[in-house]
Structure formats: C-alpha cells, structure tokens
Scaffold this motif. Structure first.
Motif, PDB file in Angstrom:
ATOM      1  N   GLY A 155       0.807  -1.220   0.000  1.00  0.00           N
ATOM      2  CA  GLY A 155       0.000   0.000   0.000  1.00  0.00           C
ATOM      3  C   GLY A 155       0.832   1.257   0.000  1.00  0.00           C
ATOM      4  N   LEU A 156       1.923   1.248   0.772  1.00  0.00           N
ATOM      5  CA  LEU A 156       2.805   2.408   0.831  1.00  0.00           C
ATOM      6  C   LEU A 156       3.468   2.663  -0.511  1.00  0.00           C
ATOM      7  CD1 LEU A 156       4.277   4.608   2.467  1.00  0.00           C
ATOM      8  CD2 LEU A 156       5.926   2.845   3.164  1.00  0.00           C
ATOM      9  N   CYS A 157       3.887   1.603  -1.187  1.00  0.00           N
ATOM     10  CA  CYS A 157       4.544   1.774  -2.492  1.00  0.00           C
ATOM     11  C   CYS A 157       3.564   2.298  -3.537  1.00  0.00           C
ATOM     12  CB  CYS A 157       5.143   0.451  -2.954  1.00  0.00           C
ATOM     13  SG  CYS A 157       6.600  -0.074  -2.014  1.00  0.00           S
ATOM     14  N   VAL A 158       2.348   1.760  -3.556  1.00  0.00           N
ATOM     15  CA  VAL A 158       1.341   2.245  -4.504  1.00  0.00           C
ATOM     16  C   VAL A 158       1.005   3.703  -4.195  1.00  0.00           C
ATOM     17  CG1 VAL A 158      -1.036   1.943  -5.306  1.00  0.00           C
ATOM     18  CG2 VAL A 158       0.408  -0.064  -4.896  1.00  0.00           C
ATOM     19  N   PHE A 159       0.883   4.023  -2.923  1.00  0.00           N
ATOM     20  CA  PHE A 159       0.625   5.410  -2.500  1.00  0.00           C
ATOM     21  C   PHE A 159       1.769   6.311  -2.944  1.00  0.00           C
ATOM     22  CE2 PHE A 159       1.060   8.887   0.507  1.00  0.00           C
ATOM     23  CZ  PHE A 159      -0.240   9.344   0.676  1.00  0.00           C
ATOM     24  N   ALA A 160       3.011   5.886  -2.695  1.00  0.00           N
ATOM     25  CA  ALA A 160       4.176   6.721  -3.008  1.00  0.00           C
ATOM     26  C   ALA A 160       4.299   6.981  -4.503  1.00  0.00           C
ATOM     27  CB  ALA A 160       5.445   6.048  -2.476  1.00  0.00           C
ATOM     28  N   LYS A 161       3.947   5.989  -5.330  1.00  0.00           N
ATOM     29  CA  LYS A 161       4.038   6.169  -6.779  1.00  0.00           C
ATOM     30  C   LYS A 161       3.083   7.248  -7.275  1.00  0.00           C
ATOM     31  CE  LYS A 161       4.064   2.608  -9.484  1.00  0.00           C
ATOM     32  NZ  LYS A 161       3.704   1.278 -10.055  1.00  0.00           N
ATOM     33  N   SER A 162       2.012   7.510  -6.529  1.00  0.00           N
ATOM     34  CA  SER A 162       1.037   8.507  -6.952  1.00  0.00           C
ATOM     35  C   SER A 162       1.362   9.898  -6.412  1.00  0.00           C
ATOM     36  CB  SER A 162      -0.367   8.098  -6.476  1.00  0.00           C
ATOM     37  OG  SER A 162      -0.486   8.201  -5.066  1.00  0.00           O
ATOM     38  N   GLN A 163       2.430  10.010  -5.616  1.00  0.00           N
ATOM     39  CA  GLN A 163       2.794  11.261  -4.970  1.00  0.00           C
ATOM     40  C   GLN A 163       4.118  11.794  -5.531  1.00  0.00           C
ATOM     41  OE1 GLN A 163       0.563  12.328  -2.232  1.00  0.00           O
ATOM     42  NE2 GLN A 163      -0.569  10.693  -3.270  1.00  0.00           N
ATOM     43  N   ASP A 164       4.429  13.036  -5.173  1.00  0.00           N
ATOM     44  CA  ASP A 164       5.755  13.564  -5.466  1.00  0.00           C
ATOM     45  C   ASP A 164       6.786  12.841  -4.597  1.00  0.00           C
ATOM     46  OD1 ASP A 164       4.693  15.404  -7.245  1.00  0.00           O
ATOM     47  OD2 ASP A 164       4.397  16.916  -5.680  1.00  0.00           O
ATOM     48  N   ASN A 165       8.025  12.863  -5.022  1.00  0.00           N
ATOM     49  CA  ASN A 165       9.090  12.210  -4.256  1.00  0.00           C
ATOM     50  C   ASN A 165       9.078  12.682  -2.810  1.00  0.00           C
ATOM     51  OD1 ASN A 165      10.019  10.801  -6.478  1.00  0.00           O
ATOM     52  ND2 ASN A 165      11.448  12.409  -7.084  1.00  0.00           N
ATOM     53  N   ASN A 166       9.124  11.734  -1.890  1.00  0.00           N
ATOM     54  CA  ASN A 166       9.035  12.039  -0.467  1.00  0.00           C
ATOM     55  C   ASN A 166      10.072  11.188   0.254  1.00  0.00           C
ATOM     56  OD1 ASN A 166       8.186  11.740   2.352  1.00  0.00           O
ATOM     57  ND2 ASN A 166       6.333  12.852   1.742  1.00  0.00           N
ATOM     58  N   SER A 167      11.046  11.845   0.855  1.00  0.00           N
ATOM     59  CA  SER A 167      12.147  11.118   1.490  1.00  0.00           C
ATOM     60  C   SER A 167      11.665  10.294   2.682  1.00  0.00           C
ATOM     61  CB  SER A 167      13.240  12.095   1.933  1.00  0.00           C
ATOM     62  OG  SER A 167      12.734  13.040   2.849  1.00  0.00           O
ATOM     63  N   GLN A 168      10.658  10.786   3.400  1.00  0.00           N
ATOM     64  CA  GLN A 168      10.139  10.036   4.544  1.00  0.00           C
ATOM     65  C   GLN A 168       9.469   8.749   4.089  1.00  0.00           C
ATOM     66  OE1 GLN A 168       7.684  13.021   6.554  1.00  0.00           O
ATOM     67  NE2 GLN A 168       9.220  13.161   8.169  1.00  0.00           N
ATOM     68  N   GLN A 169       8.715   8.822   2.987  1.00  0.00           N
ATOM     69  CA  GLN A 169       8.076   7.610   2.467  1.00  0.00           C
ATOM     70  C   GLN A 169       9.117   6.617   1.985  1.00  0.00           C
ATOM     71  OE1 GLN A 169       5.297   8.951  -0.511  1.00  0.00           O
ATOM     72  NE2 GLN A 169       4.056  10.085   0.959  1.00  0.00           N
ATOM     73  N   LEU A 170      10.158   7.092   1.323  1.00  0.00           N
ATOM     74  CA  LEU A 170      11.214   6.206   0.862  1.00  0.00           C
ATOM     75  C   LEU A 170      11.922   5.539   2.045  1.00  0.00           C
ATOM     76  CD1 LEU A 170      12.817   5.082  -1.507  1.00  0.00           C
ATOM     77  CD2 LEU A 170      14.324   7.093  -1.357  1.00  0.00           C
ATOM     78  N   GLU A 171      12.165   6.297   3.087  1.00  0.00           N
ATOM     79  CA  GLU A 171      12.800   5.746   4.284  1.00  0.00           C
ATOM     80  C   GLU A 171      11.931   4.654   4.900  1.00  0.00           C
ATOM     81  OE1 GLU A 171      14.217   7.309   8.717  1.00  0.00           O
ATOM     82  OE2 GLU A 171      13.949   8.752   7.072  1.00  0.00           O
ATOM     83  N   LEU A 172      10.611   4.874   4.917  1.00  0.00           N
ATOM     84  CA  LEU A 172       9.703   3.894   5.492  1.00  0.00           C
ATOM     85  C   LEU A 172       9.607   2.650   4.604  1.00  0.00           C
ATOM     86  CD1 LEU A 172       7.789   3.186   7.759  1.00  0.00           C
ATOM     87  CD2 LEU A 172       5.999   4.523   6.619  1.00  0.00           C
TER      88      LEU A 172
END
Length: 364
Positions: free
Chosen positions: A169-186
């Motif tokens: 879910g986090l990866c699908v969410f992140a792909k729809s958003q601008d680059n976010n270092s916190q999401q990548l870290e998680l």
C-alpha cells in the motif's frame, strides 16, 4: 463459447500467450448481495449473507481495493456506489490514534479484540490503491487523510503479513505522490524487516521468511517486488525471486496451482497440506506474478499468472471451478472431495481482484 463469457481484448504489446484465457464478464451481483448500507458482511451461508457473523475491516478494505481496481479499469457504476460504503466503514473503524478496529457485530457494536496487524496492513494497501486510482479528488483526498493518520503505526509492525500488505500500500501510495524522502525511508524500513526475517529462516533447502508456509504466502515476495520498483534495491528483487522459486516447488505440480492447505500448512521438514485450499492464496499468487511480470518482463511470471488465475476456474486439484457464474460469487475453499458451498466476502473479493489483475496484464 458460453454466452456469459467474453474474449479478452486483443493484446497491444505483441506478447504471445498460448491458450489465451477467456474472462467472464464482470458480475457484481454477489458483491451487492453481501453489502448493505453499513458495509460488506463477512460470511455467507451458501449464497445468503450470514448476518450473525457481522462485518470486518479486513473484508471491507479488500472490497475497497477491488472497487478502486474496477473503477480504474472499467468505470463500473456499481463500483462507485460500493466504494463509498466501504470507505465509510474503514473511516468509522479507525481509532483516534489512527489504528483500526477489525470486527463489528451486525447490530453495529464494535468488538474490542486488540485489533489486527493483518487488518491494518490490508487497510493501508486498499487506501494506497484508492489514492492512486480513485474516481474523484474528494474521495481520493479522504482516503489520503485516513492513510496518513494511520501511517505512523507502520514503524512498529511485527506481523510479516501486516508488514507486507502495508508495504504494498505504501509503495502504490508513493508512486502517486511527489518524491518524499520520509516515504522512501519507510519503504526501506519495512522491506528490510522482511529481508531480515528471510535471512533468519532461510537455508539451502528452505528459502522462506518463516519456519512454516501458512496463508497469503505470495504477499511476502510481492511486497519486495513493489519495494524494488520504488528503490531499485537489487537485494529486494533477488530475495523475492528466490522466495517465489522456493514457493513454486511447494505449490505447483504439472503447472497446476495447489495452494498450501489450511488444514495443516507446510512446516520446514514436514509435508505440505493439500486441503483446505483458499482463494486468498490464489489471489496473492496472481498479484505477485502480475507485479513481477510488470517489473521484469520475464514470461515465466506471465505463465504462472495465468496458471494461478485458472485455479479459480477449475484448473486445480479437483478439476472443479470455485467461481459461480450465476451468482458472481466464489466458493470459500477447495476441500478433499468438493468445493465449499459457502460464498463469503473474502473468497468473492479474492476472485474479482484476481480478475482485474489478469485483465490489466492482458490489456497492457
């Protein structure tokens, strides 16, 4: 050709697939049958909704993911109506600190049972898909609000399937958003947890994340392939492919899927239970092979995707279909001598999520 069947649209990427499967038409009747104004009732007595068993966040979240896929691919009006019901249920079951209750009785009383990391992860996964593929900015923003309120709990997850579903879910969410270092870290944090468990239990003859193969097994390597797609960390993909190769030695025989049976599982050094096979496990395999084929382009994954899908339609240990073309529902499992007569929420949703995964792959 039976009148209820429709050919899949011709492939546009010139991929050759022997014995191109035929998909049934989308039939939401049993989904509608199981859903009332509160949410989706989790169990059925044959085809009748079993109100005595109430509702659960697990199934309403999976149903929410299904409606996002259905809307994204076909703009089905039924999916749009159901989506609002399932999202509302998820919102109601979210606690003040962002976590989720799992069970609700039919009289709308929440059962306080300590909640479930599996249910939490599946909800995160569904919300990620809705944010990515939702029909309208208002609904997508609501899903995003619920997602972000729940997200802080990901740091402390210990259940492997809770971790894996959340990671998808986090990866699908992140792909729809601008680059976010916190999401990548998680993403890296959750993927590394799976990698650590893989190294803890794996040895030459057992390449897996725990000492036993139980349920929803394909979700674990699936999560790592999603993480690889975001991070391009080769160890994530390598581990996922090693794990799925091992799993295939346990669950494929003569190119027919035999999901690990619920009646005993498969322990290291022991036998693999043949029955009770569950639709949830076939769905996890379909989703893995869809993602693996998308990321790698390896035709092996495409072949396995089709073999996993055909399990629902009768290419299985008994040669009997679990999908009911009349009701649009799916049997709850494959038993030693028959299919389970009940068509519950989990099974029916598993069939239709698999359906849209196959349809999307064939029409890319």
């Amino acid at each position: 050709m039976d009148s209820h069947l429709q050919p899949v649209i011709t492939l546009t990427n010139n991929v050759h697939i022997p014995d191109l499967p035929v998909l049934p038409s989308f039939n939401p009747e049993h989904l509608l049958n199981l859903t009332d104004s509160t949410g989706m009732i989790q169990h059925a007595l044959r085809t009748m909704p079993n109100r005595k068993e109430g509702y659960c966040t697990d199934d309403n979240s999976r149903a929410l993911m299904l409606t996002a896929l259905a809307w994204h691919q076909g703009r089905y009006p039924e999916a749009l109506k159901l989506m609002s019901v399932y999202l509302s249920f998820v919102h109601y079951m979210q606690t003040d600190d962002g976590y989720f209750h799992n069970f609700m009785r039919y009289d709308k009383q929440i059962i306080f049972d300590g909640s479930s990391e599996d249910a939490y992860g599946r909800t995160i996964m569904a919300l990620g898909y809705l944010v990515a593929f939702g029909p309208a900015p208002q609904m997508m923003k609501t899903a995003e609000d619920i997602f972000l309120k729940a997200a802080p709990h990901m740091d402390n997850l210990v259940s492997l399937r809770g971790i894996a579903n959340s990671l998808v879910g986090l990866c699908v969410f992140a792909k729809s958003q601008d680059n976010n270092s916190q999401q990548l870290e998680l993403i890296n944090l959750l993927a590394d947890k799976l990698i650590a468990e893989y190294h803890r239990y794996s040895e030459d003859s057992w390449c897996w994340f725990e000492e036993v193969l139980t349920y929803d097994n394909g979700i674990l390597p699936l999560a790592l392939v999603h993480a690889y797609e975001i991070t391009r960390n080769d160890s994530y993909l390598q581990t996922a492919l090693e794990a799925i190769h091992f799993l295939e030695t346990k669950v494929f025989h003569d190119d027919i899927l035999y999901p690990v049976g619920n009646d005993g599982w498969a322990s290291k050094g022991g036998d693999t239970a043949l029955f009770d096979q569950q639709p949830l496990d076939a769905m996890a395999m379909v989703l893995f092979y869809q993602q693996a084929y998308q990321v790698t382009g390896d035709k092996h994954h495409l072949d396995r995707l089709m073999q996993s899908w055909q399990w629902f339609l009768g290419s299985n240990a008994l040669g009997l279909p679990l999908y009911d073309e009349i009701t649009g529902g799916c049997a709850d499992g494959l038993q030693p001598d028959r299919v389970n007569e009940n068509q519950g929420a989990e099974s029916t949703i598993a069939f239709w999520i698999s359906y849209f995964a196959v349809a999307q792959t064939l029409n890319q």
